[in-house]
Design a protein around this motif. Structure first.
Motif, short mmCIF file in Angstrom:
data_model
loop_
_atom_site.label_atom_id
_atom_site.label_comp_id
_atom_site.label_asym_id
_atom_site.label_seq_id
_atom_site.Cartn_x
_atom_site.Cartn_y
_atom_site.Cartn_z
N VAL A 1 13.96 39.80 33.14
CA VAL A 1 14.57 39.03 32.05
C VAL A 1 13.53 38.59 31.04
CG1 VAL A 1 15.81 36.91 31.50
CG2 VAL A 1 16.50 38.26 33.48
N ILE B 1 21.43 39.36 27.36
CA ILE B 1 20.52 38.28 27.77
C ILE B 1 20.41 37.30 26.62
CG2 ILE B 1 18.22 37.69 28.60
CD1 ILE B 1 17.93 40.53 29.61
N GLU C 1 12.25 41.66 29.04
CA GLU C 1 13.24 42.17 28.10
C GLU C 1 13.41 41.23 26.91
OE1 GLU C 1 15.89 44.84 26.46
OE2 GLU C 1 14.53 45.05 28.17
N ARG C 2 13.44 39.91 27.16
CA ARG C 2 13.55 38.95 26.06
C ARG C 2 12.32 39.03 25.16
NH1 ARG C 2 17.60 37.20 23.64
NH2 ARG C 2 16.06 35.88 22.63
N MET D 1 18.49 31.01 35.70
CA MET D 1 18.42 32.03 34.67
C MET D 1 19.65 32.93 34.65
SD MET D 1 15.13 34.45 33.83
CE MET D 1 14.10 33.00 33.59
N GLN D 2 20.35 33.03 35.76
CA GLN D 2 21.54 33.87 35.81
C GLN D 2 22.64 33.37 34.87
OE1 GLN D 2 22.81 34.21 39.89
NE2 GLN D 2 21.04 35.46 40.51
N SER E 1 15.77 31.67 39.59
CA SER E 1 16.65 32.81 39.41
C SER E 1 18.09 32.36 39.20
CB SER E 1 16.55 33.75 40.61
OG SER E 1 17.46 34.83 40.49
N ALA F 1 18.28 46.02 32.53
CA ALA F 1 17.81 45.03 31.56
C ALA F 1 18.06 45.50 30.13
CB ALA F 1 16.32 44.76 31.78
N TYR G 1 22.36 32.79 31.87
CA TYR G 1 22.13 33.33 30.53
C TYR G 1 22.14 34.86 30.53
CZ TYR G 1 20.55 28.55 29.94
OH TYR G 1 20.48 27.17 29.94
N VAL G 2 22.59 35.46 31.63
CA VAL G 2 22.55 36.92 31.76
C VAL G 2 23.94 37.43 32.15
CG1 VAL G 2 21.54 38.86 33.02
CG2 VAL G 2 20.13 36.87 32.44
#
Length: 270
Positions: free
Chosen positions: A232, A174, A235-236, A211-212, A208, A169, A214-215
């Motif tokens: 995620v 991200i 960490e954000r 959200m992937q 999930s 992370a 944006y990663v």
């Protein structure tokens, strides 16, 4: 548990207020109103003349103040939290979850002349009892809604970074998450323990997957969807907190420089 859909299309959990609770709040407000009216009316009648014409004018002014002016003013200034509602932990909000304004307060007060005062509250009590959201007629016409604001949302435990994903992370790219996706993921992690196992897996996998996008790079193969979501979001949150602290420090430095005198002249010492 009812849902309020805000302007962004996100459903917020909100507990509708039952008619007995609203009735008790109304009785508290009515008792306070009686005290205020008596405190004003008794000295006023001793000063004014007791002619029939003056008595009629006084009665009209008092009636308008009690039924319309005071309720509208209190609801507008307190954003739907009169003393009775404050004591019982409820609030009048718009159907979209926002605070009420003067227009909604005035409509509720005008309709209340009939459903509260002329019928002694019987119409309001019956309507609030049969309505699925506990609305009275004034709420229906004004587009308002009585919700619980105390004890309706339990405090969630703060998100923690999964130890096995900390290294990934910290180095991953991200992007900023859409507000709706971030809120859905946070609510899912907060109530995942209460979900049916099948629904929990399906919802976690779907969030999930969304959200992937944006990663980059993706987490190690075999990462659990809930651990990925928590990593995620954590960490954000940490990155945005660091950015906010840096921005505040930069603004403070710039403000200090702007307040100094030009051309290197030192500030005067008091």
């Amino acid at each position: 548990m009812d849902g309020i859909v805000i302007g962004e299309g996100v459903v917020l959990d909100a507990r509708s207020t039952s008619s007995p609770v609203r009735l008790l709040a109304a009785l508290i407000d009515l008792a306070l109103l009686a005290v205020v009216v008596l405190a004003i009316l008794v000295p006023l009648t001793s000063v004014l003349s007791t002619t029939e014409h003056t008595a009629r004018i006084t009665a009209v002014v008092v009636a308008a103040t009690i039924t319309v002016i005071l309720p509208t003013t209190v609801d507008t200034l307190t954003r739907g939290r009169s003393l009775g509602k404050l004591a019982l932990g409820i609030r009048i909000v718009r159907d979209d979850g926002g605070p009420i304004v003067f227009r909604q307060s005035l409509v509720r007060a005008l309709v209340g002349i009939v459903e509260l005062w002329l019928t002694l509250g019987s119409v309001a009590l019956i309507t609030a009892t049969v309505h699925p959201q506990g609305k009275r007629v004034g709420d229906i016409l004004a587009g308002t809604y009585a919700v619980r604001v105390r004890g309706s949302a339990p405090r969630r435990a703060p998100l923690m970074m999964p130890p096995m994903l900390a290294g990934w992370a910290h180095s991953a790219d991200i992007a900023r998450l859409p507000d709706g996706l971030a809120l859905s993921a946070r609510q899912f992690l907060g109530r995942s323990g209460n979900l049916h196992p099948t629904s929990r897996v399906q919802l976690g996998t779907r969030l999930s997957g969304e959200m992937q996008q944006y990663v980059n790079p993706l987490p190690p193969p075999g990462t659990h969807p809930e651990a990925f979501l928590a990593a995620v979001l954590t960490e954000r949150r940490d990155r945005e907190l660091v950015a906010l602290q840096r921005a505040r420090h930069r603004d403070a430095v710039e403000a200090t420089q702007l307040h100094r005198l030009p051309h290197g002249i030192p500030d005067p010492v008091d």
